[in-house]
Motif scaffolding. Sequence first.
Motif, mmCIF file in Angstrom:
data_model
loop_
_atom_site.group_PDB
_atom_site.id
_atom_site.type_symbol
_atom_site.label_atom_id
_atom_site.label_comp_id
_atom_site.label_asym_id
_atom_site.label_seq_id
_atom_site.Cartn_x
_atom_site.Cartn_y
_atom_site.Cartn_z
ATOM 1 N N SER A 1 27.203 42.350 48.030
ATOM 2 C CA SER A 1 27.393 42.342 50.152
ATOM 3 C C SER A 1 26.978 43.709 50.458
ATOM 4 C CB SER A 1 29.441 41.464 50.256
ATOM 5 O OG SER A 1 28.860 42.138 51.249
ATOM 6 N N PRO A 2 26.772 43.655 51.675
ATOM 7 C CA PRO A 2 26.179 45.084 52.120
ATOM 8 C C PRO A 2 27.507 45.934 52.980
ATOM 9 C CG PRO A 2 24.856 43.424 53.456
ATOM 10 C CD PRO A 2 26.383 42.754 51.959
ATOM 11 N N ALA A 3 28.327 44.479 53.308
ATOM 12 C CA ALA A 3 29.833 44.787 53.979
ATOM 13 C C ALA A 3 30.611 44.702 53.152
ATOM 14 C CB ALA A 3 29.935 44.090 55.196
ATOM 15 N N ALA A 4 31.171 45.061 51.695
ATOM 16 C CA ALA A 4 32.029 44.561 50.736
ATOM 17 C C ALA A 4 33.192 45.352 51.458
ATOM 18 C CB ALA A 4 32.236 44.990 49.109
ATOM 19 N N SER A 5 34.995 45.082 51.585
ATOM 20 C CA SER A 5 36.049 45.460 51.787
ATOM 21 C C SER A 5 37.120 44.593 51.247
ATOM 22 C CB SER A 5 35.965 44.943 53.525
ATOM 23 O OG SER A 5 37.477 45.758 53.614
ATOM 24 N N VAL A 6 38.071 45.195 50.637
ATOM 25 C CA VAL A 6 39.130 44.567 49.894
ATOM 26 C C VAL A 6 40.673 45.136 50.813
ATOM 27 C CG1 VAL A 6 40.257 44.075 47.421
ATOM 28 C CG2 VAL A 6 38.352 43.888 47.578
ATOM 29 N N VAL A 7 41.333 44.605 51.465
ATOM 30 C CA VAL A 7 42.252 44.520 51.564
ATOM 31 C C VAL A 7 44.053 44.546 51.213
ATOM 32 C CG1 VAL A 7 43.494 45.327 53.620
ATOM 33 C CG2 VAL A 7 41.067 44.968 53.921
ATOM 34 N N THR B 1 40.527 39.100 42.599
ATOM 35 C CA THR B 1 39.820 40.665 42.980
ATOM 36 C C THR B 1 38.398 40.823 41.328
ATOM 37 O OG1 THR B 1 41.778 42.153 44.045
ATOM 38 C CG2 THR B 1 38.883 43.122 43.329
ATOM 39 N N ARG B 2 39.446 40.424 40.640
ATOM 40 C CA ARG B 2 38.293 40.325 39.524
ATOM 41 C C ARG B 2 37.171 39.416 40.094
ATOM 42 N NH1 ARG B 2 41.839 40.581 34.532
ATOM 43 N NH2 ARG B 2 42.584 38.263 35.393
ATOM 44 N N ALA B 3 37.549 38.139 40.085
ATOM 45 C CA ALA B 3 37.863 37.073 40.170
ATOM 46 C C ALA B 3 36.067 37.181 40.755
ATOM 47 C CB ALA B 3 37.780 35.423 41.118
ATOM 48 N N ALA B 4 36.220 37.955 42.697
ATOM 49 C CA ALA B 4 35.604 38.171 43.517
ATOM 50 C C ALA B 4 33.925 39.386 42.886
ATOM 51 C CB ALA B 4 36.792 38.539 45.138
ATOM 52 N N LEU B 5 34.750 40.190 42.358
ATOM 53 C CA LEU B 5 34.075 41.276 42.160
ATOM 54 C C LEU B 5 32.739 41.103 41.904
ATOM 55 C CD1 LEU B 5 35.670 43.332 40.338
ATOM 56 C CD2 LEU B 5 34.767 44.730 42.598
ATOM 57 N N PRO B 6 32.081 40.034 41.786
ATOM 58 C CA PRO B 6 30.176 40.209 40.878
ATOM 59 C C PRO B 6 29.744 39.858 43.012
ATOM 60 C CG PRO B 6 31.290 39.104 39.528
ATOM 61 C CD PRO B 6 32.195 39.404 40.661
ATOM 62 N N ALA C 1 43.634 53.811 42.960
ATOM 63 C CA ALA C 1 42.369 53.076 41.552
ATOM 64 C C ALA C 1 41.273 52.762 41.770
ATOM 65 C CB ALA C 1 43.115 52.564 40.354
ATOM 66 N N MET C 2 41.249 50.650 42.311
ATOM 67 C CA MET C 2 39.969 50.450 42.623
ATOM 68 C C MET C 2 38.858 50.758 43.731
ATOM 69 S SD MET C 2 42.576 47.237 43.193
ATOM 70 C CE MET C 2 41.633 46.139 44.093
ATOM 71 N N ALA C 3 39.426 51.842 44.827
ATOM 72 C CA ALA C 3 38.951 52.420 45.924
ATOM 73 C C ALA C 3 38.365 53.989 44.802
ATOM 74 C CB ALA C 3 40.049 53.197 46.832
ATOM 75 N N ALA C 4 38.646 53.834 43.746
ATOM 76 C CA ALA C 4 38.058 54.897 43.539
ATOM 77 C C ALA C 4 36.995 53.870 41.420
ATOM 78 C CB ALA C 4 39.189 56.433 42.678
ATOM 79 N N ASP C 5 37.027 53.602 41.566
ATOM 80 C CA ASP C 5 36.244 52.756 40.468
ATOM 81 C C ASP C 5 35.802 52.027 41.770
ATOM 82 O OD1 ASP C 5 38.087 53.298 38.375
ATOM 83 O OD2 ASP C 5 38.668 51.220 38.651
ATOM 84 N N HIS C 6 35.653 51.449 43.039
ATOM 85 C CA HIS C 6 34.423 50.685 43.263
ATOM 86 C C HIS C 6 33.456 51.286 44.147
ATOM 87 C CE1 HIS C 6 35.565 47.603 40.741
ATOM 88 N NE2 HIS C 6 36.902 47.259 40.563
ATOM 89 N N LEU C 7 33.805 52.589 44.729
ATOM 90 C CA LEU C 7 32.700 53.688 45.516
ATOM 91 C C LEU C 7 31.350 53.190 44.678
ATOM 92 C CD1 LEU C 7 35.112 56.999 45.244
ATOM 93 C CD2 LEU C 7 33.953 55.443 47.799
ATOM 94 N N ALA D 1 38.104 29.459 40.292
ATOM 95 C CA ALA D 1 37.239 27.858 40.023
ATOM 96 C C ALA D 1 37.204 28.482 41.800
ATOM 97 C CB ALA D 1 37.846 26.904 39.904
ATOM 98 N N ALA D 2 38.530 28.983 42.646
ATOM 99 C CA ALA D 2 38.854 28.397 44.038
ATOM 100 C C ALA D 2 37.825 29.886 44.666
ATOM 101 C CB ALA D 2 39.665 28.943 44.405
ATOM 102 N N VAL D 3 37.505 30.553 43.884
ATOM 103 C CA VAL D 3 36.509 32.055 44.821
ATOM 104 C C VAL D 3 35.144 31.390 44.229
ATOM 105 C CG1 VAL D 3 35.698 34.490 44.198
ATOM 106 C CG2 VAL D 3 38.226 33.587 43.557
ATOM 107 N N ALA D 4 34.885 30.643 43.153
ATOM 108 C CA ALA D 4 33.255 29.795 42.982
ATOM 109 C C ALA D 4 33.419 29.307 44.356
ATOM 110 C CB ALA D 4 33.316 30.126 41.855
ATOM 111 N N THR D 5 34.533 28.383 44.639
ATOM 112 C CA THR D 5 34.062 27.698 45.629
ATOM 113 C C THR D 5 33.399 28.105 46.321
ATOM 114 O OG1 THR D 5 35.198 25.716 44.162
ATOM 115 C CG2 THR D 5 35.305 25.825 46.939
ATOM 116 N N ALA D 6 34.343 29.448 46.869
ATOM 117 C CA ALA D 6 34.242 29.866 48.821
ATOM 118 C C ALA D 6 33.384 30.318 48.283
ATOM 119 C CB ALA D 6 35.243 30.664 48.385
#
Length: 268
Positions: free
Chosen positions: A141-147, A131-136, A177-183, A81-86
């Motif tokens: 995004s043309p500049a997607a980044s997770v830290v 991260t799972r909620a934010a992935l879609p 693992a996430m970096a490899a999965d989401h290249l 819910a929070a991710v959808a609101t943001a």
Amino acid sequence: MTASGTTPTDEPGDRPGAPPGPFAGLSAIVTGGASGIGRVTAEALRAGGARVAVLDRTADGAPAGTLPLPGDVTDDAAVRAAVATAAEAHGGIDILVNCAGIGARGTVADNDDAEWRRVLDVNVLGIVRVTRAALPHLRRSPAASVVNICSIAATAGLPQRALYSASKGAVLSLTLAMAADHLADGIRVNCVNPGTVDTPWVGRLLAAADDPAAERAALEARQPHGRLVTAAEVAGAVCYLAGPASASTTGTALAVDGGMQGLRPRRN
């Protein structure tokens, strides 16, 4: 409007004459952003021009001008819910900083199963849920980044930190693992490994010590540069990894620890 019914103050890019920052036009979520490293990071991203949402159990400490989103990272429904609101409020999500975390002390024998589950639920599964909620949104995004905020505890054996170290070791492996999965999705994933940071949590640990001054001196001495790391220094590393200047950087763990991870200076 924010989740609490108030409207954030104007963004840096909305002020006449304000120069565009490196995050102009980008939207960010910072978990644990109401205090400590997370709060300073949220302030730094906003100062760089980002629209920032802060997801925290108690969002009262969220920096001015950010979107406060009360929620617990152990609650999947609240996270979604929070991710959808943001995403709705800011027109998407470009940057996710997973900073929410809790500490633990003791050897492997000192924490019961319930405490192990609690810490891993926040420090590891919390990153998974957000991260799972934010992935879609990140995929669009043309500049997607997770830290992810990891720790020196993931790469160095520290006394009385068995549970905490295990959780941060998992964060380090999860980051890779996430970096490899989401290249293929165009999403960069990195982590920052701070040393001992001068935060309210460390302050509470020091206050509970038999000799707080001696304990602080010991923590400072184990970092080669001789002092605690500041939250602003960690935030600077996060902003570098999240920003366009590091567009070719993914799957990296950036140590901000005064040399603790790799240096062995001679002590005269």
